[in-house]
Design an enzyme around this catalytic site. Structure first.
Site, PDB file in Angstrom:
ATOM      1  N   TRP A 325      46.754  44.255  39.428  1.00 52.82           N
ATOM      2  CA  TRP A 325      46.734  43.680  40.845  1.00 52.82           C
ATOM      3  C   TRP A 325      45.687  44.282  41.439  1.00 52.82           C
ATOM      4  O   TRP A 325      45.345  43.830  42.389  1.00 52.82           O
ATOM      5  CB  TRP A 325      48.312  43.814  41.181  1.00 52.82           C
ATOM      6  CG  TRP A 325      48.374  43.375  42.530  1.00 52.82           C
ATOM      7  CD1 TRP A 325      48.695  42.078  42.946  1.00 52.82           C
ATOM      8  CD2 TRP A 325      48.041  44.333  43.826  1.00 52.82           C
ATOM      9  NE1 TRP A 325      48.664  42.124  44.324  1.00 52.82           N
ATOM     10  CE2 TRP A 325      48.379  43.279  45.019  1.00 52.82           C
ATOM     11  CE3 TRP A 325      47.624  45.647  43.939  1.00 52.82           C
ATOM     12  CZ2 TRP A 325      48.326  43.853  46.373  1.00 52.82           C
ATOM     13  CZ3 TRP A 325      47.692  45.851  45.510  1.00 52.82           C
ATOM     14  CH2 TRP A 325      47.917  45.017  46.553  1.00 52.82           C
ATOM     15  N   HIS A 326      45.450  45.607  41.431  1.00 62.26           N
ATOM     16  CA  HIS A 326      44.700  46.422  42.142  1.00 62.26           C
ATOM     17  C   HIS A 326      43.036  45.949  42.181  1.00 62.26           C
ATOM     18  O   HIS A 326      42.433  45.944  43.012  1.00 62.26           O
ATOM     19  CB  HIS A 326      44.730  47.856  41.918  1.00 62.26           C
ATOM     20  CG  HIS A 326      45.856  48.612  42.447  1.00 62.26           C
ATOM     21  ND1 HIS A 326      47.172  48.303  42.007  1.00 62.26           N
ATOM     22  CD2 HIS A 326      46.181  49.215  43.945  1.00 62.26           C
ATOM     23  CE1 HIS A 326      47.858  49.021  42.924  1.00 62.26           C
ATOM     24  NE2 HIS A 326      47.421  49.120  43.875  1.00 62.26           N
ATOM     25  N   GLY A 327      42.908  45.599  40.804  1.00 61.52           N
ATOM     26  CA  GLY A 327      41.459  45.035  40.771  1.00 61.52           C
ATOM     27  C   GLY A 327      41.016  44.633  39.312  1.00 61.52           C
ATOM     28  O   GLY A 327      41.666  44.966  38.336  1.00 61.52           O
ATOM     29  N   PHE A 478      41.380  44.977  47.545  1.00 63.38           N
ATOM     30  CA  PHE A 478      42.214  44.480  46.573  1.00 63.38           C
ATOM     31  C   PHE A 478      42.681  43.223  47.296  1.00 63.38           C
ATOM     32  O   PHE A 478      43.333  42.449  46.293  1.00 63.38           O
ATOM     33  CB  PHE A 478      43.337  45.552  46.334  1.00 63.38           C
ATOM     34  CG  PHE A 478      42.921  46.775  45.912  1.00 63.38           C
ATOM     35  CD1 PHE A 478      43.255  48.036  46.552  1.00 63.38           C
ATOM     36  CD2 PHE A 478      41.689  46.769  45.141  1.00 63.38           C
ATOM     37  CE1 PHE A 478      42.873  49.225  45.999  1.00 63.38           C
ATOM     38  CE2 PHE A 478      41.202  48.114  44.651  1.00 63.38           C
ATOM     39  CZ  PHE A 478      42.028  49.470  45.383  1.00 63.38           C
TER      40      PHE A 478
END
Lengths: 478, 401
Positions: A325-327, A478
């Site tokens: 999800w962060h990247g 993000f």
């Protein structure tokens, strides 16, 4: 518009005045002001992406109404699927499209197959990872009949676009935040004052700590090959401070701003670096995201009620997806993997709730030796994982760690880190002292003179040593 | 903010409480900003440009607010639309408009605008976009450290295209107030009691200009403090901190060791100059150094190889592309001694006038540079025996057409 900007310093009082001037007996009037203010806030960055938020809002509003009318399970599933497709589709397209193509290229290259993907190089809309999850929360809660769908489009639009938490959270739940838009808000001066204090603390963490240590972190991660192990260790520690202060600082400002307008957002950080094991860390770090994954992924997959292996699978799925999800980079996935691998033994041993509801050294000034050791051990693991989070690539991360662990320590001059380490120590000390409170400036109970001195000290600190060239918050990417 | 208020208090009472709290810091900020405003440091750049174009003999130098040379010089270029524009780093800031008589009023020195190759490329882009007007002639000063293999290519103010005047946003005032507060009582006094312009003598605007250093209306830089010192000693002193010669000896800063000339950067340099050449004539200057600096550079391991390669190859590459180039390691080409330098790498007006003469004589017959009156330039040089300056500041005031 960034929180640490003059534009926001003008924007917030204007919104505050207009909001409370509106007829407080009619929440829709205040909601309309929130929507307009939120669109102005978001559009300040790039007005082109306003259309995405409006589209996401409209889609989930209609899905909600549809779910309210539909009684057949199949229809309800289709509607939920539509919401999932829209929101995750948006996220996937803007955030992961090029990543998947490049990953496919690397994979095919390993088999000697040449593939040149057509990359889109689309700009990532600020906050998309946050608001898509928030709107999904609504669709899922309505599907589960945890809340009734709302017919009030303005209230719903205000819930989706609520400017304090729109671009970097906390990721609110529909059943928690939406009802607040449907009722009258009364002005609570004590809540508002504490909100101001929380905003001030958030600004200290962002401008005085995070932005000040950033240069040292950049220096170490760019030049680690020519620095000794001590530099690498300090740089990693400072990154841990930077990302915590940057992100939790944003959350503090978001929560404090919301309280000025009469809203209560969920707590997003609860002093995670004082955690005694990794499970406590995850109950204190980015609480809104881990809670979202717990409620909308882990539990539907079977959660803790599944068999042992299914449970472990569910745990790893949450951590891997949380990293992802962060990247769009394998470094974030490895970051999640490290945390997952550290979490699993606690689950297997049934010790993952050991510290629930307690704080380290509760009622004492200092932790006991065993507690201190547990905190340091947990922090060390977190630091190793942060290397992957900060690195540009897996090769960079492994190379950095290899240098950090193999090079001698103490060979180079570390004097340049004195100031960043000092501000970090002051911040951590303040938070340790206030760890039983929601934020470090929760000082309503202090004598008046002490409070005023603290407030002026904070302002002086920000003006005297804060980074006044507004630097973007890390989690905006993000 | 007292904790005794009831929960039913109105929002306006909170606003009043915040305003009361903010009064003290606000007064403190005002107390710091007012002297900066008084001495001209807080004057918007656009206002300074207006006044210089209007003929006021202003010497401009900000100290506490960012100098923002990209904003200042770009605004002058856009407003003046000069026939001849000089660009480069501080090392070309001694080209005086008066040297270019009879087209002195159409000449502007935008020295300071370029801090590296990325800035030159950014300038070419701005010209192509019509953002900066193309003059008939560019005189582009190139610095030797731009072409190293490890040269810094980070965006500077020009290549970042940020033209927000610091004075026009709140954070700029806070930053400036912080710098001013730390400057000390002597500086506070100097700013608070700065004399106002009388429209006759060279008028300092900005805290730096109060020391005698600053930009004249023609864009050139006045080294007031050093000229005063030089007037007393009449000797060369490498006044930079640390001295340029020391940097060369210890291989620091601009003289950090480099494996060699970066051919990719040389190609980029040529390409950027070609882009400017598409709309203007382009003359290239590799400014000379004081002889001690050149001597040390030639002898120091890690520096000498690059230095020799730079002077051997770069002028030839550029000449092969059709550019007129003035490239000299020292001022020996015009028989000037080190007293003609402000420091190890900043030549004075007299040396620069010889560079101009050289470019003029190499320029094509139809070139706009050929309109420069060389006899007038020679008379300017002869009008004084000062090794550093040849144009009288009191009489010079570049007026807008």
């Amino acid at each position: 518009m960034q929180f640490n900007s003059l534009a926001f310093a003008v924007f917030l009082p204007v919104v505050f005045v207009l909001y409370w001037m509106a007829d407080r007996k009619r929440p829709d009037a205040q909601n309309a002001i929130v929507v307009i203010a939120s669109y102005v806030f978001y559009g300040w960055w790039d007005s082109r992406f306003l259309a995405l938020i409006v589209a996401s809002t409209a889609a989930d509003y209609c899905v909600g109404l549809g779910l309210g009318r539909a009684s057949k399970k199949r229809t309800r599933q289709l509607l939920l699927g539509l919401s999932l497709a829209c929101n995750l589709g948006l996220l996937g397209f803007f955030k992961y499209y090029d990543f998947f193509l490049l990953s496919a290229q690397s994979a095919l290259d390993a088999f000697g197959i040449q593939y040149v993907p057509q990359l889109l190089r689309v700009i990532l809309p600020v906050g998309i990872s946050f608001y898509t999850f928030q709107t999904l929360s609504y669709s899922i809660d309505v599907y589960r009949k945890q809340i009734e769908p709302t017919r009030d489009f303005v209230a719903f639009a205000a819930y989706v676009s609520f400017f304090p938490q729109l671009v970097a959270g906390p990721i609110e739940r529909a059943h928690s935040l939406l009802p607040q838009f449907l009722v009258r808000r009364t002005f609570d001066v004590e809540k508002a004052k504490d909100g101001l204090r929380q905003i001030a603390w958030g600004l200290v963490k962002k401008m005085v700590v995070a932005d000040r240590v950033a240069a040292s972190v950049d220096h170490v991660f760019a030049n680690y090959a020519s620095l000794d192990g001590g530099h690498a260790a300090i740089g990693t520690f400072l990154f841990a401070v930077q990302i915590y202060c940057d992100f939790s600082g944003y959350s503090d400002i978001a929560i404090g701003t919301s309280r000025l307008l009469g809203f209560d957002l969920m707590r997003n950080f609860a002093y995670p670096y004082f955690s005694r094991d990794i499970s406590e860390f995850w109950s204190r770090w980015h609480i809104s995201l881990s809670g979202w994954f717990r409620d909308y992924l882990y539990i539907p997959l079977g959660g803790g009620r599944a068999g042992r292996w299914s449970r472990l699978r569910n745990v790893m799925a949450v951590f891997l997806l949380s990293g992802f999800w962060h990247g769009a980079n394998w470094t974030f996935v490895i970051w999640g993997l490290i945390h997952g691998l550290a979490y699993i033994p606690l689950v297997l041993l049934g010790r993952h709730r050991r510290y629930k509801g307690s704080v380290a050294a509760e009622g004492r000034l200092l932790p006991r030796p065993a507690e201190a050791f547990a905190m340091l051990r947990t922090f060390a693991l977190v630091l190793v994982a942060w290397v992957f989070f900060r690195a540009d690539s897996l090769a960079h991360a492994f190379d950095f760690l290899s240098h950090a662990l193999s090079r001698p320590w103490g060979a180079g001059d570390t004097g340049r880190y004195a100031a960043p380490l000092l501000v970090s120590a002051i911040m951590l000390t303040a938070e340790w002292a206030q760890r039983a409170h929601p934020h470090a400036l929760a000082i309503a109970g202090w004598p008046g003179w002490a409070r005023r001195a603290t407030y002026y000290g904070v302002v002086l600190g920000i003006v005297a040593i804060g980074n006044l060239q507004h630097v973007q918050f890390i989690y905006f990417q993000f | 903010m007292s904790s005794s208020s009831t929960s039913s208090s109105s929002p306006w009472q909170l606003l009043v409480a915040v305003a009361r709290f903010a009064a003290l810091p606000g007064l403190l900020l005002a107390a710091l900003v007012l002297p900066m405003w008084w001495c001209g440091d807080a004057l918007p750049i656009a206002t300074v440009v207006d006044r210089q174009l209007g003929g006021e003999p202003i010497l401009y130098g900000r100290k506490y607010y960012g100098q923002q040379l990209n904003v200042y010089k770009s605004q002058h270029l856009r407003r003046r639309k000069p026939t001849i524009a000089i660009v480069g780093s501080s090392r070309v800031m001694q080209f005086r408009a008066k040297m270019f008589a009879p087209i002195d009023e159409e000449t502007y020195n935008a020295g300071g605008l370029l801090q590296g190759l990325a800035d030159l490329e950014a300038l070419a882009t701005l010209v192509e976009q019509g953002n900066v007007p193309a003059p008939k002639v560019w005189i582009a000063g190139i610095d030797f450290w731009w072409l190293k293999q490890n040269a810094d290519d980070r965006p500077t103010w020009l290549s970042a295209h940020d033209e927000r005047d610091e004075v026009m946003h709140g954070a700029g005032h806070l930053l400036a107030a912080r710098r001013f507060a730390l400057a000390g009582p002597a500086e506070w006094k100097s700013a608070m009691f700065a004399s106002r312009c009388d429209g006759v003598k060279l008028c300092p605007v900005g805290a730096y200009a109060l020391t005698g250093d600053g930009f004249r209306a023609d864009g050139s830089w006045r080294y007031g403090q050093f000229l005063e010192e030089f007037g007393r000693t009449r000797t060369y002193r490498d006044r930079e901190t640390p001295p340029i010669e020391e940097r060369a000896r210890h291989r620091t800063r601009q003289f950090a060791p480099a494996p060699g000339l970066d051919s990719a950067r040389v190609a980029r340099l040529g390409a950027a100059l070609e882009r400017l050449k598409a709309r203007s004539e382009v003359f290239v200057v590799l400014p000379p150094h004081a002889s001690p600096v050149a001597a040390v550079a030639r002898q120091t391991d890690g520096v000498s190889a690059y230095w020799d390669e730079y002077y051997a190859e770069v002028p030839e590459v550029l000449r092969a592309q059709g550019f007129t180039v003035s490239a000299h390691e020292t001022a020996a080409f015009c028989e000037m001694a080190d007293e003609a330098f402000f420091d190890g790498m900043h030549p004075g007006e007299r040396v620069i006038s010889h560079v101009l003469e050289e470019l003029h004589m190499q320029a094509p017959a139809e070139s706009a540079l050929r309109t420069v009156d060389l006899e007038g330039l020679a008379m300017l040089r002869a009008s004084t025996d000062h090794p550093l300056v040849i144009v009288d500041d009191e009489a010079a005031s570049a007026r807008a057409p």
